[in-house]
Design a protein around this motif. Structure first.
Motif, PDB file in Angstrom:
ATOM      1  N   GLY A 135      40.110  34.129  36.374  1.00 14.73           N
ATOM      2  CA  GLY A 135      41.248  34.774  37.031  1.00 14.73           C
ATOM      3  C   GLY A 135      40.823  35.897  37.949  1.00 14.73           C
ATOM      4  O   GLY A 135      40.726  35.742  39.152  1.00 14.73           O
ATOM      5  N   ARG A 136      40.543  37.070  37.368  1.00 14.84           N
ATOM      6  CA  ARG A 136      40.269  38.221  38.201  1.00 14.84           C
ATOM      7  C   ARG A 136      38.891  38.146  38.824  1.00 14.84           C
ATOM      8  O   ARG A 136      38.582  38.904  39.745  1.00 14.84           O
ATOM      9  N   ALA A 137      38.037  37.255  38.331  1.00 10.12           N
ATOM     10  CA  ALA A 137      36.702  37.136  38.907  1.00 10.12           C
ATOM     11  C   ALA A 137      36.680  36.247  40.126  1.00 10.12           C
ATOM     12  O   ALA A 137      35.634  35.959  40.668  1.00 10.12           O
ATOM     13  N   GLN A 138      37.840  35.756  40.573  1.00 11.39           N
ATOM     14  CA  GLN A 138      37.871  34.902  41.746  1.00 11.39           C
ATOM     15  C   GLN A 138      37.539  35.725  42.981  1.00 11.39           C
ATOM     16  O   GLN A 138      38.118  36.756  43.231  1.00 11.39           O
ATOM     17  N   GLY A 139      36.553  35.272  43.765  1.00 15.01           N
ATOM     18  CA  GLY A 139      36.127  36.036  44.925  1.00 15.01           C
ATOM     19  C   GLY A 139      37.094  35.877  46.068  1.00 15.01           C
ATOM     20  O   GLY A 139      37.560  34.792  46.366  1.00 15.01           O
ATOM     21  N   LEU A 140      37.387  36.961  46.745  1.00 13.68           N
ATOM     22  CA  LEU A 140      38.252  36.928  47.910  1.00 13.68           C
ATOM     23  C   LEU A 140      37.395  37.109  49.141  1.00 13.68           C
ATOM     24  O   LEU A 140      36.669  38.075  49.271  1.00 13.68           O
ATOM     25  N   PRO A 175      41.942  39.061  52.939  1.00 10.86           N
ATOM     26  CA  PRO A 175      41.162  38.181  52.076  1.00 10.86           C
ATOM     27  C   PRO A 175      41.912  36.917  51.718  1.00 10.86           C
ATOM     28  O   PRO A 175      43.130  36.925  51.621  1.00 10.86           O
ATOM     29  N   SER A 176      41.181  35.847  51.518  1.00 13.57           N
ATOM     30  CA  SER A 176      41.788  34.604  51.056  1.00 13.57           C
ATOM     31  C   SER A 176      41.064  34.159  49.795  1.00 13.57           C
ATOM     32  O   SER A 176      39.862  34.307  49.671  1.00 13.57           O
ATOM     33  N   LEU A 177      41.790  33.595  48.873  1.00 12.68           N
ATOM     34  CA  LEU A 177      41.259  33.311  47.547  1.00 12.68           C
ATOM     35  C   LEU A 177      40.274  32.152  47.586  1.00 12.68           C
ATOM     36  O   LEU A 177      40.523  31.132  48.167  1.00 12.68           O
ATOM     37  N   GLN A 178      39.148  32.366  46.942  1.00  8.87           N
ATOM     38  CA  GLN A 178      38.149  31.323  46.768  1.00  8.87           C
ATOM     39  C   GLN A 178      37.998  31.075  45.283  1.00  8.87           C
ATOM     40  O   GLN A 178      37.966  32.006  44.485  1.00  8.87           O
ATOM     41  N   HIS A 179      37.863  29.814  44.888  1.00  9.81           N
ATOM     42  CA  HIS A 179      37.652  29.516  43.482  1.00  9.81           C
ATOM     43  C   HIS A 179      36.243  29.928  43.077  1.00  9.81           C
ATOM     44  O   HIS A 179      35.313  29.868  43.839  1.00  9.81           O
ATOM     45  N   MET A 184      39.682  45.521  45.934  1.00  6.44           N
ATOM     46  CA  MET A 184      38.285  45.349  45.536  1.00  6.44           C
ATOM     47  C   MET A 184      38.159  44.193  44.567  1.00  6.44           C
ATOM     48  O   MET A 184      37.948  44.373  43.368  1.00  6.44           O
ATOM     49  N   VAL A 185      38.319  43.010  45.085  1.00  3.81           N
ATOM     50  CA  VAL A 185      38.224  41.801  44.267  1.00  3.81           C
ATOM     51  C   VAL A 185      36.782  41.308  44.293  1.00  3.81           C
ATOM     52  O   VAL A 185      36.127  41.353  45.334  1.00  3.81           O
ATOM     53  N   PRO A 186      36.235  40.892  43.160  1.00  5.43           N
ATOM     54  CA  PRO A 186      34.852  40.410  43.141  1.00  5.43           C
ATOM     55  C   PRO A 186      34.592  39.371  44.218  1.00  5.43           C
ATOM     56  O   PRO A 186      35.356  38.430  44.392  1.00  5.43           O
ATOM     57  N   GLY A 187      33.512  39.536  44.932  1.00 13.16           N
ATOM     58  CA  GLY A 187      33.150  38.619  46.001  1.00 13.16           C
ATOM     59  C   GLY A 187      33.566  39.084  47.377  1.00 13.16           C
ATOM     60  O   GLY A 187      33.078  38.572  48.379  1.00 13.16           O
ATOM     61  N   SER A 188      34.463  40.066  47.465  1.00 15.82           N
ATOM     62  CA  SER A 188      34.937  40.528  48.765  1.00 15.82           C
ATOM     63  C   SER A 188      33.984  41.548  49.352  1.00 15.82           C
ATOM     64  O   SER A 188      33.139  42.127  48.660  1.00 15.82           O
ATOM     65  N   LEU A 189      34.137  41.796  50.639  1.00 12.54           N
ATOM     66  CA  LEU A 189      33.331  42.811  51.300  1.00 12.54           C
ATOM     67  C   LEU A 189      33.632  44.195  50.738  1.00 12.54           C
ATOM     68  O   LEU A 189      32.738  45.033  50.619  1.00 12.54           O
ATOM     69  N   SER A 190      34.883  44.438  50.383  1.00 12.98           N
ATOM     70  CA  SER A 190      35.234  45.743  49.827  1.00 12.98           C
ATOM     71  C   SER A 190      34.539  45.974  48.485  1.00 12.98           C
ATOM     72  O   SER A 190      34.117  47.099  48.185  1.00 12.98           O
ATOM     73  N   ALA A 191      34.412  44.935  47.654  1.00 12.52           N
ATOM     74  CA  ALA A 191      33.697  45.081  46.390  1.00 12.52           C
ATOM     75  C   ALA A 191      32.221  45.359  46.632  1.00 12.52           C
ATOM     76  O   ALA A 191      31.606  46.194  45.958  1.00 12.52           O
ATOM     77  N   ALA A 192      31.626  44.648  47.596  1.00 16.11           N
ATOM     78  CA  ALA A 192      30.227  44.905  47.938  1.00 16.11           C
ATOM     79  C   ALA A 192      30.051  46.333  48.439  1.00 16.11           C
ATOM     80  O   ALA A 192      29.053  47.002  48.129  1.00 16.11           O
TER      81      ALA A 192
END
Length: 563
Positions: free
Chosen positions: A133-138, A163-167, A329-337
């Motif tokens: 769920g929350r670990a889905q990268g955007l 951001p767009s949701l990636q599985h 700040m969703v995992p996988g997004s530029l903001s998280a990085a």
């Protein structure tokens, strides 16, 4: 004889009983429950599978090669997209086969190759049905990067702001097997991102950023956002482009004969556009591209700290981006990085100034657990643990209970971390060498181990169980000195043995700045000075002030100057 309707009623419960989930006695013409309740006892029908089959001449329509779908997830996450402007994407049926089978994602497991300094993803046999769920990268929509041998097949959208949701699937690497997040490939969508217009000199700076700067910011990011995402977005966001020019020009001016004023020009142009956008109450602080630009400029700020009294303007900007909340700040997004890079920058500042870490450490992307996870998560856990240790050392009053909890967490991290953190080559030091040789194949592992060692160093230094006076103090202090000696030699050995990864030298230099004065042997002092010199000459990190402070602490000649 029962009517046809009564036969059906006998064969199945009546509708009122079925709708109310009650047992029906199926009596005709009315069941007992309907008689008691006064309900109309309506016939319920049984559904049976049809035995009909399609003939050989049946014609089937082929689906189009491109399907249009509406992705509402990004709108729900960002809260920006309006109903009349849905996020529309094109799904190529040829690429969508990767969603049908996990075999499309099977690649050899591995990390980066030190020979070319590439930083690859962990790949394993991905389980396509294991979505988190929350670990889905955007990742933002736009045109994706070109494929590289270290990335998953297909392309990932990396040019838009929203951001767009990636599985995300979970794969497994080394033993014991630890799940690794992996972003499902998605085809290019929408219009191509515009390519920036550059002069040859600017193109040289842009390439220098990609090849030499991004590794410092992507050290714990499996998706390498600063190397792959930022370059894809510079055509749409000139602020990012100017930031890459500024940092590359500053790095070149510190490590070669490049014009030292060029960086100032690009820096000023970037600030002229950046400051008004950050001040924009309509959402400047929620723009991850501005966040990434601020991270890049903060690195430039660190390079300018010649005297050790660096400016903290961009560091305060990072605080502002982090403190708006974690909805972006969703995992996988530029903001998280950007968050993780900013946290490492904040930790460096906290160590040098000997103050607490001011960045919010309670975002949901922060993981303090010791559960099985991918290597990058384990490294980020070490980063967060060091931040917690610094907050204890430089802010909280001495507490044996809190110290013991932090120390136990360090021990558990070392016991449970994946075996991939072990060096692939290790050789004990031999006289007159100062440090052991410790070779790692990934900057991710280097960062995790070095931050772990720094946390142990500070815990040893601030151990509240050491007696203040008495006969036991001498033996306790001797143990602390031996402990710091051992940890420092490992920290510096990793830095000296992995100079292809600039962060390895940065963290070794940080440890030397804090604990180098404890070493009394000339050979150790010379070896530490060599690391400081190389960090400045090869990686543009200022260390002259630290060199001078250490030589004075060691009692060297007052006229010492770096060669």
């Amino acid at each position: 004889m029962p009517s046809p309707a009564q036969v059906e009623l006998l064969a199945a419960p009546c509708l009122p009983c079925r709708e109310n989930h009650l047992r029906c006695d199926r009596l005709t013409p009315k069941c007992s429950r309907c008689i008691t309740s006064g309900n109309e006892c309506r016939v319920a029908y049984k559904f049976k599978l049809s035995k009909d089959s399609f003939g050989r001449g049946q014609k089937w329509l082929e689906p189009p090669r491109q399907l249009t779908y509406v992705d509402e997830t990004s709108a729900l996450v960002s809260g920006r997209a309006s109903e009349d402007e849905p996020a529309r994407h094109l799904l190529n049926s040829a690429s969508s086969t990767s969603f049908e089978t996990s075999n499309a994602l099977e690649e050899p497991v591995g990390l980066s190759d030190p020979a070319n300094h590439s930083r690859g993803l962990h790949h394993g046999a991905a389980n396509a049905s294991s979505f988190s769920g929350r670990a889905q990268g955007l990742l933002s929509p736009g045109s994706g990067p070109e494929e590289s041998p270290n990335r998953s097949p297909g392309s990932i959208d990396m040019t838009g702001n929203q951001p767009s949701l990636q599985h995300v699937t979970r794969s497994y690497a080394s033993e014991p097997q630890y799940p690794i997040t992996h972003v499902m490939p998605q085809p290019n969508v929408g219009k191509r991102a515009p390519r920036p217009s550059m002069t040859r000199e600017e193109a040289h700076l842009f390439r220098h950023y990609i090849q030499h700067i991004a590794i410092c910011l992507d050290t714990c990011d499996p998706l390498r956002n600063f190397e792959l995402v930022v370059p894809q977005r510079v055509g749409t966001y000139p602020i990012l482009l100017k930031a890459t020019f500024a940092i590359a020009a500053r790095h070149l001016s510190r490590t070669s004969s490049y014009d030292p004023l060029a960086s100032n020009r690009y820096h000023n142009e970037c600030l002229t556009q950046l400051i008004p956008k950050i001040d924009d109450a309509a959402g400047g602080l929620s723009d991850e591209n501005l966040f990434a630009a601020t991270i890049i400029l903060r690195m430039l700020e660190e390079m300018d700290a010649i005297t050790g009294n660096e400016s903290h303007g961009h560091l305060l900007g990072i605080h502002a981006f982090v403190n708006i909340g974690d909805q972006y700040m969703v995992p996988g997004s530029l903001s998280a990085a950007a968050y993780w890079a900013g946290l490492r920058q904040e930790i460096y500042s906290a160590i040098i100034s000997q103050s607490r870490v001011k960045i919010n450490l309670d975002h949901f992307i922060v993981d303090r657990s010791l559960q099985p996870a991918d290597d990058y998560t384990w490294s980020n856990r070490a980063v967060v643990n060091l931040a917690d240790v610094l907050n204890y050392c430089f802010d909280a009053p001495p507490s044996p209970t809190q110290w013991a909890a932090l120390d136990e967490h360090c021990q558990r991290w070392e016991e449970l971390r994946p075996s991939s953190f072990e060096p692939f080559f290790y050789r004990e030091r031999e006289a007159p060498e100062a440090f052991p040789e410790i070779w790692h194949h990934s900057s991710c592992h280097i960062t995790g181990i070095q931050y772990h060692l720094l946390a142990q160093l500070f815990l040893a230094q601030f151990d509240p169980t050491i007696p203040r006076v008495g006969t036991k103090r001498t033996s306790a202090m001797k143990k602390v000195t031996q402990r710091i000696d051992e940890l420092m030699r490992r920290l510096c050995g990793i830095g000296a043995s992995n100079q292809w990864a600039p962060p390895a030298m940065f963290e070794a230099s940080t440890g030397i700045a804090m604990f180098g004065d404890r070493f009394e042997e000339r050979v150790d002092q010379e070896a530490m000075l060599d690391i400081l010199r190389r960090t400045e000459s090869d990686h543009a990190r200022p260390t002259k002030a630290v060199q001078q402070q250490l030589t004075r602490a060691w009692g060297w000649m007052h006229g010492y100057e770096e060669n």
